[in-house]
Motif scaffolding. Structure first.
Motif, mmCIF file in Angstrom:
data_model
loop_
_atom_site.group_PDB
_atom_site.id
_atom_site.type_symbol
_atom_site.label_atom_id
_atom_site.label_comp_id
_atom_site.label_asym_id
_atom_site.label_seq_id
_atom_site.Cartn_x
_atom_site.Cartn_y
_atom_site.Cartn_z
ATOM 1 N N VAL A 34 -10.797 29.496 -49.554
ATOM 2 C CA VAL A 34 -11.569 28.327 -49.075
ATOM 3 C C VAL A 34 -11.295 27.133 -49.963
ATOM 4 O O VAL A 34 -11.112 25.994 -49.503
ATOM 5 N N MET A 35 -11.225 27.358 -51.262
ATOM 6 C CA MET A 35 -10.959 26.247 -52.198
ATOM 7 C C MET A 35 -9.566 25.663 -51.950
ATOM 8 O O MET A 35 -9.346 24.434 -51.999
ATOM 9 N N ALA A 48 -14.287 39.415 -51.752
ATOM 10 C CA ALA A 48 -15.075 38.146 -51.766
ATOM 11 C C ALA A 48 -14.419 37.122 -52.660
ATOM 12 O O ALA A 48 -14.408 35.917 -52.394
ATOM 13 N N TYR A 49 -13.758 37.619 -53.747
ATOM 14 C CA TYR A 49 -13.093 36.703 -54.691
ATOM 15 C C TYR A 49 -11.915 36.040 -54.024
ATOM 16 O O TYR A 49 -11.668 34.852 -54.193
ATOM 17 N N LYS A 50 -11.190 36.750 -53.208
ATOM 18 C CA LYS A 50 -10.030 36.217 -52.516
ATOM 19 C C LYS A 50 -10.449 35.194 -51.480
ATOM 20 O O LYS A 50 -9.772 34.161 -51.288
ATOM 21 N N LYS A 51 -11.540 35.427 -50.785
ATOM 22 C CA LYS A 51 -12.007 34.474 -49.787
ATOM 23 C C LYS A 51 -12.395 33.153 -50.436
ATOM 24 O O LYS A 51 -12.173 32.076 -49.905
ATOM 25 N N LYS A 52 -12.986 33.266 -51.617
ATOM 26 C CA LYS A 52 -13.444 32.067 -52.330
ATOM 27 C C LYS A 52 -12.252 31.181 -52.676
ATOM 28 O O LYS A 52 -12.245 29.971 -52.488
ATOM 29 N N TYR A 53 -11.180 31.769 -53.173
ATOM 30 C CA TYR A 53 -9.970 30.984 -53.538
ATOM 31 C C TYR A 53 -9.267 30.431 -52.304
ATOM 32 O O TYR A 53 -8.689 29.336 -52.334
#
Length: 443
Positions: free
Chosen positions: A9-10, A2-7
């Motif tokens: 998207v940013m 989930a942390y990787k997806k967040k970065y």
């Protein structure tokens, strides 16, 4: 995970934002650039429009100098050089040899025709004459006696015929003796002035020796030559004005007496002989003369200044000033003309102009086409003199044609055409002109 997806998207949002910013910045700068160029173009366009689009004002007239076509009396003439000689001149020479007994003249003396000039020793001839007279007396007496005897039938008719023939022989001897005696007397052949004698009393002269020259100076002959192109113009009776270097400021007038029918092959010239009334004894044979031969005069000839002539392509033009569309306007018009006689500063116009026309004398180079507006410059006013009213081409010169001296009889030049005083050179002399007497005698 989930942390990787967040970065991710940013990062994607950041890339989109950067792209959007770059696109916005590019469009803003292009818009600003497009906004300035149209303004400049508009300004330039409006400037050009104001320069070329707006109708121009009336053209400025071209300044020119003009002159009127005048009517004058022109003289057809040419210049030449010639020399003077006596109308009659002879060197006295004896027909027979002998010793000079007496001289009856002085140097430079005026003598008359038939006057005794020189007497030779004639004692022998006088004796021969006396002998011939005595023989004639005897022959006459014999013939008279024979005529009386034949009447009485004492002698035959043959004796009378013989005595008559002898009488004729003695008469011929007397005439011969008298002629021989007369040949010892040298007489003046015509009226004239003697030169310097070359003999003295006591000189023994052979036949043909020079004694003294006699010159008739009442009239002086003028011999000069003209180019062959003038042979059809020059004729007897015309006038020729002349001056001599020995008498500066004293003009003379000669009457053409004869024209040589032969054209000289070397110089292609024709000889002309004139006669000058020299009863004032101002001219001498041998003088050098500058001749102005006058062929005739043309009255009411139209002339213009030579500055108005424009030669072009073998033709001659002038620029005439004519009235424009408006009352105060003057326009140029190029006209082809035919020229005639030329005089210093003047040219005769035979065709193309009329008296009173106005022609341009200065400023032709600025008149490249017909219809150009012109403005006449009054040079007298420009120089500070009294202003003269400039008139249009339709106005004639004041007073009409220029006054000119009336021409004389046919074949004679007007009196005013020659140098001052030429026509009145011998006005105070009495009697007929010796040149005219000579012409009448020749005819």
């Amino acid at each position: 995970m989930a942390y990787k997806k967040k970065y991710a998207v940013m990062a994607l949002v950041g890339v989109c934002a950067a792209s959007s910013l770059a696109w916005w910045m590019q469009n803003k700068m292009g818009t600003a650039s497009d906004g300035t160029q149209p303004g400049a173009s508009s300004t330039a366009s409006s400037t050009a429009s104001s320069t070329t689009g707006t109708p121009a004002g009336p053209a400025k007239p071209t300044a020119v100098e003009v002159a009127k076509v005048e009517k004058l009396t022109l003289v057809d003439e040419t210049q030449a050089v010639g020399s003077l000689r006596s109308r009659q001149g002879v060197m006295l020479r004896p027909e027979v040899g002998g010793r000079v007994k007496q001289i009856f003249f002085n140097d430079g003396q005026r003598v008359r025709k038939g006057q005794l000039m020189v007497q030779f020793e004639d004692q022998l001839q006088q004796a021969q004459l006396s002998q011939a007279k005595a023989e004639l007396s005897i022959a006459e007496a014999n013939h008279k006696r024979n005529q009386e005897l034949v009447a009485q039938n004492f002698i035959s008719q043959r004796s009378v015929d013989e005595s008559g023939a002898a009488l004729e022989v003695t008469r011929a001897k007397l005439a011969l003796a008298d002629a021989t005696l007369q040949r010892l007397k040298v007489l003046a052949p015509f009226d004239g002035i003697t030169g310097l004698k070359q003999v003295n009393v006591g000189d023994y002269l052979k036949d043909g020796a020079d004694m003294v020259n006699i010159e008739d100076l009442d009239a002086v002959l003028l011999d000069f030559r003209l180019p062959e192109r003038f042979q059809a113009k020059i004729r007897a009776g015309q006038k020729a004005q002349l001056t001599v270097d020995a008498l500066p400021g004293r003009p003379f007038m000669a009457i053409v007496q004869a024209v040589d029918p032969l054209i000289e092959a070397n110089g292609r010239s024709v000889g002309v002989r004139g006669c000058i009334d020299n009863r004032q004894q101002q001219l001498r044979p041998g003088m050098f003369a500058r001749v102005n031969a006058v062929f005739g005069a043309r009255e009411n000839a139209m002339v213009i200044p030579e500055e108005a002539i424009i030669p072009q392509g073998g033709r001659t033009f002038v620029v005439k000033v004519v009235a424009g569309e408006k009352p105060d306007q003057l326009m140029s018009e190029r006209v082809a003309v035919k020229t005639g006689l030329r005089q210093p500063g003047k040219v005769e116009i035979l065709e193309g102009l009329a008296a009173g026309d106005t022609v341009v004398t200065a400023g032709h180079q600025r008149l490249q086409k017909d219809g150009t507006l012109v403005r006449v410059i009054d040079m007298a006013q420009a120089a500070g003199g009294k202003p003269a009213s400039a008139q249009g081409p339709a106005s004639a010169p004041a007073g009409g044609a220029a006054s000119a001296p009336a021409a004389g009889p046919a074949g004679q030049a007007p009196k005013s055409t020659g140098p001052k005083g030429a026509s009145t050179n011998n006005a105070a002399l009495s009697g007929p002109n010796p040149c005219l007497r000579g012409a009448d005698a020749a005819r």
